[in-house]
Write a protein that holds these residues in place. Structure first.
Motif, PDB file in Angstrom:
ATOM      1  N   GLU A 142       0.709  -1.496   0.075  1.00 27.48           N
ATOM      2  CA  GLU A 142       0.153   0.171   0.427  1.00 27.48           C
ATOM      3  C   GLU A 142       0.237   1.291   0.083  1.00 27.48           C
ATOM      4  O   GLU A 142       0.691   2.104  -0.219  1.00 27.48           O
ATOM      5  CB  GLU A 142      -0.913  -0.116   0.954  1.00 27.48           C
ATOM      6  N   ILE A 143       2.373   1.308   0.729  1.00 31.74           N
ATOM      7  CA  ILE A 143       2.808   2.336   0.266  1.00 31.74           C
ATOM      8  C   ILE A 143       3.648   3.181  -0.404  1.00 31.74           C
ATOM      9  O   ILE A 143       4.334   3.239   0.129  1.00 31.74           O
ATOM     10  CB  ILE A 143       3.613   2.531   1.646  1.00 31.74           C
ATOM     11  N   LEU A 144       3.581   1.734  -1.484  1.00 39.48           N
ATOM     12  CA  LEU A 144       3.536   1.518  -2.753  1.00 39.48           C
ATOM     13  C   LEU A 144       3.343   2.569  -3.984  1.00 39.48           C
ATOM     14  O   LEU A 144       3.873   3.044  -4.878  1.00 39.48           O
ATOM     15  CB  LEU A 144       4.960   0.226  -2.751  1.00 39.48           C
ATOM     16  N   VAL A 145       2.507   2.507  -3.884  1.00 44.97           N
ATOM     17  CA  VAL A 145       1.314   3.128  -4.719  1.00 44.97           C
ATOM     18  C   VAL A 145       1.314   4.740  -5.054  1.00 44.97           C
ATOM     19  O   VAL A 145       1.885   5.109  -3.952  1.00 44.97           O
ATOM     20  CB  VAL A 145      -0.190   2.851  -4.606  1.00 44.97           C
ATOM     21  N   ASP A 146       1.798   5.192  -5.738  1.00 44.43           N
ATOM     22  CA  ASP A 146       1.753   6.515  -5.883  1.00 44.43           C
ATOM     23  C   ASP A 146       0.506   7.871  -6.112  1.00 44.43           C
ATOM     24  O   ASP A 146      -0.564   6.888  -7.218  1.00 44.43           O
ATOM     25  CB  ASP A 146       2.804   7.087  -7.290  1.00 44.43           C
ATOM     26  N   LYS A 147       0.081   7.198  -5.257  1.00 42.83           N
ATOM     27  CA  LYS A 147      -1.644   8.228  -5.042  1.00 42.83           C
ATOM     28  C   LYS A 147      -1.669   9.369  -6.070  1.00 42.83           C
ATOM     29  O   LYS A 147      -0.695  10.356  -4.893  1.00 42.83           O
ATOM     30  CB  LYS A 147      -2.602   7.450  -3.785  1.00 42.83           C
ATOM     31  N   GLU A 148      -2.638   9.141  -7.031  1.00 42.89           N
ATOM     32  CA  GLU A 148      -2.759  10.851  -7.370  1.00 42.89           C
ATOM     33  C   GLU A 148      -3.591  11.582  -6.324  1.00 42.89           C
ATOM     34  O   GLU A 148      -3.298  12.841  -6.144  1.00 42.89           O
ATOM     35  CB  GLU A 148      -3.444  10.712  -8.205  1.00 42.89           C
ATOM     36  N   ASP A 149      -4.543  11.252  -5.663  1.00 39.88           N
ATOM     37  CA  ASP A 149      -5.394  12.533  -4.852  1.00 39.88           C
ATOM     38  C   ASP A 149      -3.815  12.038  -3.305  1.00 39.88           C
ATOM     39  O   ASP A 149      -4.539  10.998  -2.628  1.00 39.88           O
ATOM     40  CB  ASP A 149      -6.888  11.235  -4.052  1.00 39.88           C
ATOM     41  N   GLU A 150      -3.680  12.927  -3.056  1.00 34.95           N
ATOM     42  CA  GLU A 150      -3.084  13.061  -1.835  1.00 34.95           C
ATOM     43  C   GLU A 150      -3.966  13.089  -0.608  1.00 34.95           C
ATOM     44  O   GLU A 150      -3.400  12.572   0.472  1.00 34.95           O
ATOM     45  CB  GLU A 150      -3.009  15.214  -1.505  1.00 34.95           C
ATOM     46  N   ASP A 151      -4.934  13.037  -0.010  1.00 40.91           N
ATOM     47  CA  ASP A 151      -5.766  12.759   0.282  1.00 40.91           C
ATOM     48  C   ASP A 151      -6.275  11.457   1.355  1.00 40.91           C
ATOM     49  O   ASP A 151      -6.022  10.593   2.164  1.00 40.91           O
ATOM     50  CB  ASP A 151      -7.624  12.929   0.598  1.00 40.91           C
ATOM     51  N   GLU A 152      -5.668  10.564  -0.128  1.00 41.82           N
ATOM     52  CA  GLU A 152      -5.524   8.835   0.069  1.00 41.82           C
ATOM     53  C   GLU A 152      -4.015   8.386   0.768  1.00 41.82           C
ATOM     54  O   GLU A 152      -3.651   7.118   0.726  1.00 41.82           O
ATOM     55  CB  GLU A 152      -5.157   8.411  -1.251  1.00 41.82           C
ATOM     56  N   THR A 153      -2.700   9.893   1.207  1.00 43.03           N
ATOM     57  CA  THR A 153      -2.018   9.357   0.792  1.00 43.03           C
ATOM     58  C   THR A 153      -1.371   8.955   2.901  1.00 43.03           C
ATOM     59  O   THR A 153      -2.267   9.174   3.296  1.00 43.03           O
ATOM     60  CB  THR A 153      -0.594  10.618   0.508  1.00 43.03           C
ATOM     61  N   VAL A 154      -0.731   8.318   3.642  1.00 44.86           N
ATOM     62  CA  VAL A 154      -0.650   7.698   5.146  1.00 44.86           C
ATOM     63  C   VAL A 154      -0.384   9.358   5.344  1.00 44.86           C
ATOM     64  O   VAL A 154       0.855   9.238   5.594  1.00 44.86           O
ATOM     65  CB  VAL A 154       0.121   6.704   5.175  1.00 44.86           C
ATOM     66  N   ALA A 155      -1.079   9.372   6.386  1.00 42.16           N
ATOM     67  CA  ALA A 155      -0.834  10.711   6.968  1.00 42.16           C
ATOM     68  C   ALA A 155       0.076  10.584   8.482  1.00 42.16           C
ATOM     69  O   ALA A 155      -0.191   9.480   8.639  1.00 42.16           O
ATOM     70  CB  ALA A 155      -2.141  11.684   6.774  1.00 42.16           C
ATOM     71  N   PRO A 156       0.651  11.740   8.827  1.00 43.52           N
ATOM     72  CA  PRO A 156       1.711  11.584   9.710  1.00 43.52           C
ATOM     73  C   PRO A 156       1.374  11.730  10.872  1.00 43.52           C
ATOM     74  O   PRO A 156       0.045  11.988  11.066  1.00 43.52           O
ATOM     75  CB  PRO A 156       2.791  13.053   9.399  1.00 43.52           C
ATOM     76  N   ARG A 157       1.058  10.237  11.668  1.00 38.72           N
ATOM     77  CA  ARG A 157      -0.004  10.483  12.876  1.00 38.72           C
ATOM     78  C   ARG A 157       0.997  11.203  13.647  1.00 38.72           C
ATOM     79  O   ARG A 157       2.854  11.493  13.759  1.00 38.72           O
ATOM     80  CB  ARG A 157       0.661   8.685  13.415  1.00 38.72           C
ATOM     81  N   SER A 158       0.473  12.093  15.541  1.00 35.03           N
ATOM     82  CA  SER A 158       1.004  12.776  15.917  1.00 35.03           C
ATOM     83  C   SER A 158       1.974  11.900  16.769  1.00 35.03           C
ATOM     84  O   SER A 158       1.192  10.752  17.061  1.00 35.03           O
ATOM     85  CB  SER A 158      -0.112  13.724  16.510  1.00 35.03           C
ATOM     86  N   SER A 159       2.602  12.637  17.525  1.00 35.67           N
ATOM     87  CA  SER A 159       2.663  11.978  18.850  1.00 35.67           C
ATOM     88  C   SER A 159       2.225  11.975  19.636  1.00 35.67           C
ATOM     89  O   SER A 159       2.246  10.257  20.116  1.00 35.67           O
ATOM     90  CB  SER A 159       3.761  13.733  20.590  1.00 35.67           C
ATOM     91  N   ALA A 160       0.369  12.217  19.954  1.00 32.65           N
ATOM     92  CA  ALA A 160      -0.060  11.118  20.921  1.00 32.65           C
ATOM     93  C   ALA A 160      -0.610  10.589  20.281  1.00 32.65           C
ATOM     94  O   ALA A 160      -0.683   9.455  21.092  1.00 32.65           O
ATOM     95  CB  ALA A 160      -1.430  12.256  21.104  1.00 32.65           C
ATOM     96  N   GLN A 161      -0.480   9.882  19.131  1.00 33.07           N
ATOM     97  CA  GLN A 161      -1.137   9.099  18.209  1.00 33.07           C
ATOM     98  C   GLN A 161       0.124   7.350  17.801  1.00 33.07           C
ATOM     99  O   GLN A 161      -0.425   7.324  18.555  1.00 33.07           O
ATOM    100  CB  GLN A 161      -1.066   9.530  16.625  1.00 33.07           C
TER     101      GLN A 161
END
Length: 252
Positions: A142-161
């Protein structure tokens, strides 16, 4: 003299992989060695693998035909495993890349490792744990697919998460502790190697970060120190658990 790039055999189970991952897959494999063998297995007489054909031509991947002799039996797996064993004994390889989300390749991965070669596994997040654990390193496709839609990428998790992920926290802390000196400081390089031994599927990109260093900084679990090496033109990152640093005055 610089060491030669390890020769790798890339074996793809077409029934359990998607053509959309090919570009990212081969780019990822190039980090670990040279893909001297590229084969993909499936029944190419049917329509279900039609999406693969363009990728095979573009990336020079050799299709291996395997007819479905019996309903419910996966002949593709058997063909891939037989070829892998032939390559193991007949080719001078440094490792194998097995691309599938199927647990049927668990024993194959274990056998290749027993022979002293490295196994890189690639599959979706649904891949059963036994196959993941049998590999030296496992990368979720899943992390190797180049997704054109930026919303579909893995968002960085926060420190709390990140801190709420108890397995991740334990993994990072154990790796730092195992790699640390008497003062509790650990070089980031050995920390990464220790993590890989504990969890083949670990990858900072699964948490939205490109590098391990970015992930540990975001976690807020460690003190971070940059140290100059040698002539002072290069630096290394060192980590120490904040819990250990907090205990130090009381121990003194």
């Amino acid at each position: 003299m610089a060491s030669l790039s390890p020769k790798l055999a890339v074996l793809i189970d077409a029934d359990n992989a998607q053509p959309a991952v090919v570009e990212g897959l081969l780019a990822e494999i190039a980090k670990y060695g040279t893909a001297t063998v590229k084969r993909i297995y499936g029944d190419w007489t049917g329509p279900q693998l039609k999406g693969w054909k363009e990728a095979l031509l573009k990336y020079a991947i050799q299709p291996i035909q395997q007819f479905r002799y019996t309903t419910g039996k996966n002949a593709t797996d058997s063909a891939l495993i037989i070829d892998a064993m032939d390559l193991l004994y007949g080719a001078k390889l440094g490792g194998f890349c097995i691309v599938s989300s199927d647990s049927d390749f668990t024993r194959l991965a274990a056998r290749v490792r027993e022979a002293g070669l490295v196994v890189y596994g690639f599959g979706e997040k649904k891949t059963p744990t036994p196959f993941v654990s049998a590999c030296d390193k496992f990368i979720y496709t899943e992390i190797l697919v180049d997704k054109e839609d930026e919303d579909e990428t893995v968002a960085p998790r926060s420190s709390a998460q990140l801190k709420q992920d108890t397995r991740l926290v334990a993994l990072l802390r154990n790796a730092v502790e195992a790699s640390s000196d008497d003062s509790g400081w650990a070089n980031l390089g050995p920390v990464g190697s220790n993590i890989a031994k504990q969890a083949p599927e670990f990858d900072p990109r699964n948490y939205g970060y490109r590098k391990l260093g970015e992930l540990v900084v975001a976690s807020g679990l460690f003190e971070i120190e940059k140290r100059k090496l040698g002539d002072g033109t290069t630096t290394a990152t060192y980590l120490r658990s904040r819990r250990r640093a907090a205990r130090k005055p009381a121990e003194g």
